[in-house]
Design a protein around this motif. Sequence first.
Motif, short mmCIF file in Angstrom:
data_model
loop_
_atom_site.label_atom_id
_atom_site.label_comp_id
_atom_site.label_asym_id
_atom_site.label_seq_id
_atom_site.Cartn_x
_atom_site.Cartn_y
_atom_site.Cartn_z
N ASP A 71 -31.58 -5.17 30.66
CA ASP A 71 -31.15 -6.41 31.30
C ASP A 71 -32.26 -7.46 31.25
OD1 ASP A 71 -28.69 -5.30 31.87
OD2 ASP A 71 -29.10 -5.00 34.01
N ALA A 72 -33.47 -7.04 31.55
CA ALA A 72 -34.61 -7.96 31.52
C ALA A 72 -34.80 -8.53 30.12
CB ALA A 72 -35.89 -7.25 31.99
N ARG A 73 -34.77 -7.65 29.11
CA ARG A 73 -34.98 -8.09 27.73
C ARG A 73 -33.91 -9.06 27.26
NH1 ARG A 73 -37.26 -2.65 24.67
NH2 ARG A 73 -39.44 -3.23 25.00
N SER A 74 -32.72 -8.97 27.84
CA SER A 74 -31.64 -9.86 27.40
C SER A 74 -31.83 -11.29 27.88
CB SER A 74 -30.28 -9.32 27.89
OG SER A 74 -30.14 -9.53 29.29
N ARG A 75 -32.75 -11.48 28.83
CA ARG A 75 -32.90 -12.83 29.39
C ARG A 75 -34.32 -13.39 29.35
NH1 ARG A 75 -34.22 -13.02 35.05
NH2 ARG A 75 -34.40 -10.97 35.99
N ILE A 76 -35.23 -12.70 28.69
CA ILE A 76 -36.60 -13.19 28.60
C ILE A 76 -36.99 -13.38 27.14
CG2 ILE A 76 -37.30 -12.08 30.77
CD1 ILE A 76 -38.70 -9.92 29.07
N GLU A 77 -38.09 -14.11 26.94
CA GLU A 77 -38.61 -14.31 25.58
C GLU A 77 -39.44 -13.10 25.18
OE1 GLU A 77 -41.64 -17.16 23.03
OE2 GLU A 77 -41.12 -17.75 25.09
N GLU A 78 -39.13 -12.57 23.99
CA GLU A 78 -39.89 -11.44 23.45
C GLU A 78 -40.67 -11.91 22.23
OE1 GLU A 78 -37.86 -7.44 24.58
OE2 GLU A 78 -36.56 -8.49 23.16
N VAL A 79 -41.95 -11.56 22.19
CA VAL A 79 -42.84 -11.96 21.11
C VAL A 79 -43.13 -10.73 20.26
CG1 VAL A 79 -45.13 -12.88 20.59
CG2 VAL A 79 -43.85 -13.78 22.55
N GLU A 80 -43.07 -10.90 18.95
CA GLU A 80 -43.38 -9.82 18.02
C GLU A 80 -44.90 -9.70 17.84
OE1 GLU A 80 -41.13 -7.74 16.89
OE2 GLU A 80 -39.44 -8.87 17.68
N VAL A 81 -45.36 -8.51 17.50
CA VAL A 81 -46.79 -8.25 17.33
C VAL A 81 -47.43 -9.23 16.36
CG1 VAL A 81 -48.48 -6.60 16.42
CG2 VAL A 81 -46.70 -5.82 18.00
N GLN A 82 -46.86 -9.38 15.16
CA GLN A 82 -47.49 -10.24 14.16
C GLN A 82 -47.57 -11.70 14.62
OE1 GLN A 82 -49.26 -9.25 11.50
NE2 GLN A 82 -48.83 -7.16 12.21
N ASP A 83 -46.58 -12.14 15.39
CA ASP A 83 -46.61 -13.51 15.91
C ASP A 83 -47.73 -13.68 16.94
OD1 ASP A 83 -44.44 -14.23 14.29
OD2 ASP A 83 -42.99 -13.69 15.85
N LEU A 84 -47.95 -12.66 17.75
CA LEU A 84 -49.02 -12.75 18.74
C LEU A 84 -50.39 -12.63 18.08
CD1 LEU A 84 -49.61 -13.27 21.68
CD2 LEU A 84 -49.49 -10.80 22.10
N ALA A 93 -42.97 -17.29 31.27
CA ALA A 93 -43.79 -16.32 30.53
C ALA A 93 -42.93 -15.61 29.50
CB ALA A 93 -44.40 -15.30 31.50
N ALA A 94 -43.61 -14.92 28.60
CA ALA A 94 -42.96 -14.09 27.58
C ALA A 94 -43.63 -12.72 27.62
CB ALA A 94 -43.12 -14.73 26.20
N HIS A 95 -43.13 -11.79 26.80
CA HIS A 95 -43.80 -10.49 26.73
C HIS A 95 -43.83 -9.99 25.30
CE1 HIS A 95 -41.08 -6.79 26.43
NE2 HIS A 95 -40.27 -7.78 26.20
N LEU A 96 -44.81 -9.13 25.05
CA LEU A 96 -44.97 -8.49 23.74
C LEU A 96 -43.93 -7.38 23.65
CD1 LEU A 96 -46.63 -8.34 21.13
CD2 LEU A 96 -48.19 -6.79 22.33
N ARG A 97 -42.95 -7.57 22.78
CA ARG A 97 -41.76 -6.73 22.74
C ARG A 97 -42.05 -5.23 22.66
NH1 ARG A 97 -37.76 -4.69 19.42
NH2 ARG A 97 -38.75 -5.26 17.48
N GLU A 98 -42.90 -4.82 21.78
CA GLU A 98 -43.15 -3.39 21.60
C GLU A 98 -44.46 -2.91 22.24
OE1 GLU A 98 -40.95 -1.29 20.40
OE2 GLU A 98 -39.54 -2.87 19.88
N GLY A 99 -45.18 -3.80 22.90
CA GLY A 99 -46.35 -3.41 23.65
C GLY A 99 -47.60 -3.11 22.84
N PHE A 100 -48.61 -2.67 23.56
CA PHE A 100 -49.93 -2.42 22.98
C PHE A 100 -49.91 -1.30 21.95
CE2 PHE A 100 -54.24 -0.53 23.19
CZ PHE A 100 -54.99 -1.65 22.85
N SER A 101 -49.07 -0.30 22.15
CA SER A 101 -49.02 0.81 21.18
C SER A 101 -48.61 0.30 19.80
CB SER A 101 -48.10 1.93 21.65
OG SER A 101 -46.81 1.43 21.88
N GLU A 102 -47.65 -0.61 19.75
CA GLU A 102 -47.23 -1.18 18.47
C GLU A 102 -48.29 -2.14 17.94
OE1 GLU A 102 -44.91 -1.51 15.10
OE2 GLU A 102 -44.76 -0.06 16.73
#
Length: 133
Positions: free
Chosen positions: A14-27, A109-118
């Motif tokens: 639900d959260a992901r459907s309404r927030i901005e997600e940033v891809e690793v390469q973009d960050l 704010a936005a978040h890094l979609r796949e996180g630090f592991s990715e």
Amino acid sequence: MKKLARSAASMVADARSRIEEVEVQDLIAAMDDPGVVIVDIRDVRERQRSGFIPGSVHAPRGMVEFWVDPESPYFKEVFGEDKKFVFHCASGWRSALTVATLQDMGFDAAHLREGFSEWVKQGGPVEMPEPKS
């Protein structure tokens, strides 16, 4: 075992459907942009064990809402700056929930979609903390 009304996974979806997600390469490409602040919400032990994104701000998950709220006695000035904030955790679950909550507060704010592991898998730079003496 007690059945929950909602699962953690459904809350993250639900959260992901309404927030901005940033891809690793973009960050990675935005790391040198002075208008972008990368915020690590992982536990301090995770940062010590796995390292962190160079230049990132550490804001432990349990304090984020208080640190971004200018009316809170725990407010941190960095969150009052007119910048783009990209939050991350290890896999993107905690950061998705965090950003959705911050959005509910009116904090953009936005978040890094796949996180630090990715981030690590895709070759993003990692800094290790100084060893304790």
